[in-house]
Design an enzyme around this catalytic site. Structure first.
Site, PDB file in Angstrom:
ATOM      1  N   ARG A 196       0.842  -1.197   0.000  1.00 50.15           N
ATOM      2  CA  ARG A 196       0.000   0.000   0.000  1.00 50.15           C
ATOM      3  C   ARG A 196       0.880   1.251   0.000  1.00 50.15           C
ATOM      4  O   ARG A 196       1.602   1.518   0.963  1.00 50.15           O
ATOM      5  CB  ARG A 196      -0.945  -0.017   1.202  1.00 50.15           C
ATOM      6  CG  ARG A 196      -1.879  -1.215   1.168  1.00 50.15           C
ATOM      7  CD  ARG A 196      -2.754  -1.315   2.404  1.00 50.15           C
ATOM      8  NE  ARG A 196      -3.758  -0.265   2.452  1.00 50.15           N
ATOM      9  CZ  ARG A 196      -4.692  -0.183   3.393  1.00 50.15           C
ATOM     10  NH1 ARG A 196      -4.727  -1.097   4.365  1.00 50.15           N
ATOM     11  NH2 ARG A 196      -5.575   0.798   3.383  1.00 50.15           N
ATOM     12  N   GLN A 226      -6.236  10.017   4.520  1.00 50.26           N
ATOM     13  CA  GLN A 226      -5.454   9.855   5.747  1.00 50.26           C
ATOM     14  C   GLN A 226      -4.114  10.574   5.691  1.00 50.26           C
ATOM     15  O   GLN A 226      -3.563  10.933   6.730  1.00 50.26           O
ATOM     16  CB  GLN A 226      -5.269   8.370   6.047  1.00 50.26           C
ATOM     17  CG  GLN A 226      -6.563   7.700   6.468  1.00 50.26           C
ATOM     18  CD  GLN A 226      -6.455   6.194   6.574  1.00 50.26           C
ATOM     19  OE1 GLN A 226      -5.509   5.581   6.061  1.00 50.26           O
ATOM     20  NE2 GLN A 226      -7.412   5.580   7.238  1.00 50.26           N
ATOM     21  N   ASP A 249     -15.902   2.728   2.825  1.00 48.22           N
ATOM     22  CA  ASP A 249     -15.937   1.560   3.706  1.00 48.22           C
ATOM     23  C   ASP A 249     -17.297   0.869   3.703  1.00 48.22           C
ATOM     24  O   ASP A 249     -17.415  -0.291   4.123  1.00 48.22           O
ATOM     25  CB  ASP A 249     -15.576   1.961   5.140  1.00 48.22           C
ATOM     26  CG  ASP A 249     -14.078   2.186   5.318  1.00 48.22           C
ATOM     27  OD1 ASP A 249     -13.308   1.800   4.418  1.00 48.22           O
ATOM     28  OD2 ASP A 249     -13.680   2.755   6.353  1.00 48.22           O
ATOM     29  N   ARG A 255     -11.439  -4.495  -2.694  1.00 49.86           N
ATOM     30  CA  ARG A 255     -12.832  -4.464  -2.253  1.00 49.86           C
ATOM     31  C   ARG A 255     -13.832  -4.273  -3.385  1.00 49.86           C
ATOM     32  O   ARG A 255     -15.031  -4.095  -3.134  1.00 49.86           O
ATOM     33  CB  ARG A 255     -13.027  -3.391  -1.172  1.00 49.86           C
ATOM     34  CG  ARG A 255     -12.410  -3.797   0.156  1.00 49.86           C
ATOM     35  CD  ARG A 255     -12.711  -2.817   1.247  1.00 49.86           C
ATOM     36  NE  ARG A 255     -12.077  -3.239   2.488  1.00 49.86           N
ATOM     37  CZ  ARG A 255     -11.863  -2.431   3.526  1.00 49.86           C
ATOM     38  NH1 ARG A 255     -12.237  -1.160   3.459  1.00 49.86           N
ATOM     39  NH2 ARG A 255     -11.285  -2.891   4.613  1.00 49.86           N
TER      40      ARG A 255
END
Length: 484
Positions: free
Chosen positions: A140, A192, A358, A389
């Site tokens: 990542r 983030q 999410d 995802r």
């Protein structure tokens, strides 16, 4: 949504399949808020009490690294397995690392939040820090953040894959003067990075302006949570916006940033002033992300589900679960600190989920039960999470007869609800068919919704690793047992 009294959507009674006795459960503590408020307490001058923190693997990593860097944390007797209470003695804004020969080991495991927020926070300290993890964490990228930190004086060396952990950061404080007091940072992949620098900025010797760049801004509401944390801990900042790149900057009135639903690159900047995090007593609110599976169960199951501990006026982006359920036809009742969802017939919709990524695994499951197709877009960055995802839900739903088309920026879920051609009108998990969590807590919890179309709850026994939920919601299966 700013409702402060009980309201019910306009879904007709014909759309509600059952009004049996309501099952009441409590939302887990917010993971995002828990990370931020423990960091604030750890950076503060003095001793704080932080209550109702989420107790999970991710938070264990954050606490361990903060303590290794100089904070002290004592668990209070009022803690429970799902809700923590901590006495935190802060490090007064001075994270301490190791030496070049012996860097401080900062093992984030698979917590992206821990990695990204603490990489910035630790870079504002002094010493050498080795950021490393497990699983996909070493795939990542964090180069956008470390490049920004480099302009402020921190040096980063990547040990294996370029731009990804493991990496070693050599820090001697962050100095805004090195870059003219302004850093431009994008949110194309994650918010983030921006939040991490906001948390680190007060420890600098002069004001730091973070300017939003890049091509788009995903997950903006999480930045709102960071700004709320800074506010609560006594850090001073200003938010400025403009209508376009040629327009003059306008400073928002105090607190007006809470009304920002989105942020546009080139049109937002935040200036953070140097200051001490103030010790105090803080309580973490309930988590809309973790509650999403419970709320979805209310729509898909046979009994209404009431989830307590959710603030209707929360800044959490995943509060969007309310609007999504309503848009899909669910009957929802909202109170200031609780939400109830009733069994309902759902229909397909088109959703831009860039601000609440999410929720995508949960919504994909809802869409599988709905009548018609659901298009989820603006979530291309989900391929870089704990799992892919986009691919993971498509792979698992295919096992139940649901066709999911993977798209460049999301997915198209072809729901089975309402079929009358002799085929099942809901997903069917064949006997003996196993399921994979893809080593991802959110995939595992979303798959639990398949229990609601089975004669008995069997998803947990068919998952390759049901324990992966410990990353964010360790008590999930105990709570789920009351719903399935």
């Amino acid at each position: 949504m700013n409702q402060t009294k009980d309201t019910v959507t306009a879904a007709s009674k014909a759309d509600v399949t059952n009004t049996a006795e309501t099952v009441a459960v409590t939302a887990p503590a917010s993971k995002s808020v828990s990370h931020r408020y423990l960091m604030g307490a750890a950076l503060a001058h003095g001793t704080s009490i932080v209550r109702h923190t989420l107790e999970s693997r991710d938070l264990e990593r954050t606490r361990a690294i903060l303590c290794a860097a100089g904070a002290k944390m004592e668990e209070l007797p009022e803690s429970t397995p799902s809700s923590g209470a901590w006495r935190v003695t802060g490090m007064d804004g001075r994270p301490s690392g190791g030496t070049a020969a012996a860097p401080l080991s900062c093992d984030v495991e698979e917590s992206g939040t821990t990695c990204r927020l603490l990489t910035a926070v630790l870079a504002a300290g002094h010493g050498v820090f080795r950021i490393h993890g497990a699983g996909r964490m070493h795939e990542r990228p964090i180069a956008e953040l470390t490049n920004a930190l480099a302009t402020l004086g921190a040096k980063t060396v990547f040990e294996e894959k370029p731009d990804c952990p493991p990496c070693v950061i050599t820090a001697d404080g962050l100095d805004p003067a090195r870059c003219g007091g302004t850093v431009e940072l994008g949110m194309d992949i994650s918010s983030q990075y921006f939040s991490g620098l906001l948390l680190a900025a007060p420890m600098g010797p002069s004001p730091l302006t973070l300017s939003l760049g890049g091509g788009k801004a995903v997950s903006w509401p999480y930045v709102g949570l960071t700004l709320q944390c800074l506010t609560d801990y006594g850090i001073r900042f200003e938010v400025q916006t403009r209508t376009d790149a040629a327009a003059p900057w306008q400073t928002l009135p105090h607190g007006a940033w809470r009304q920002l639903a989105e942020a546009r690159p080139g049109c937002l900047r935040v200036t953070v002033h140097p200051g001490r995090y103030q010790a105090g007593e803080y309580t973490v609110e309930g988590d809309w992300s973790g509650a999403s599976y419970l709320l979805a169960a209310g729509a898909l199951g046979r009994r209404p589900v009431r989830v307590d501990g959710l603030r209707a006026d929360s800044l959490q982006g995943d509060r969007a679960m309310l609007e999504i359920l309503q848009k899909m036809g669910a009957q929802v009742s909202v109170e200031p600190q609780a939400v109830t969802v009733y069994p309902s017939r759902l229909h397909g919709v088109e959703l831009d989920m860039g601000h609440c990524p999410d929720l995508v695994p949960t919504v994909a499951m809802l869409a599988a039960f709905a009548q018609g197709s659901t298009r989820i877009r603006n979530v291309a960055h989900l391929r870089h999470k704990e799992s892919d995802r986009i691919k993971a839900p498509a792979t698992e739903l295919a096992k139940t007869g649901v066709i999911v088309d993977e798209l460049s920026d999301g997915m198209l879920v072809n729901g089975l609800g309402g079929r009358n051609n002799g085929k099942p009108n809901h997903p069917v998990l064949p006997e003996g068919q196993s399921l994979s969590a893809h080593n991802d807590h959110r995939i595992a919890m979303s798959l639990a919704l398949l229990d609601l179309c089975l004669p008995e709850a069997t998803v947990r026994s068919r998952l390759d690793d049901p324990s992966v939920v410990s990353k964010s919601f360790p008590q999930f299966w105990n709570v789920w047992g009351r719903l399935a």
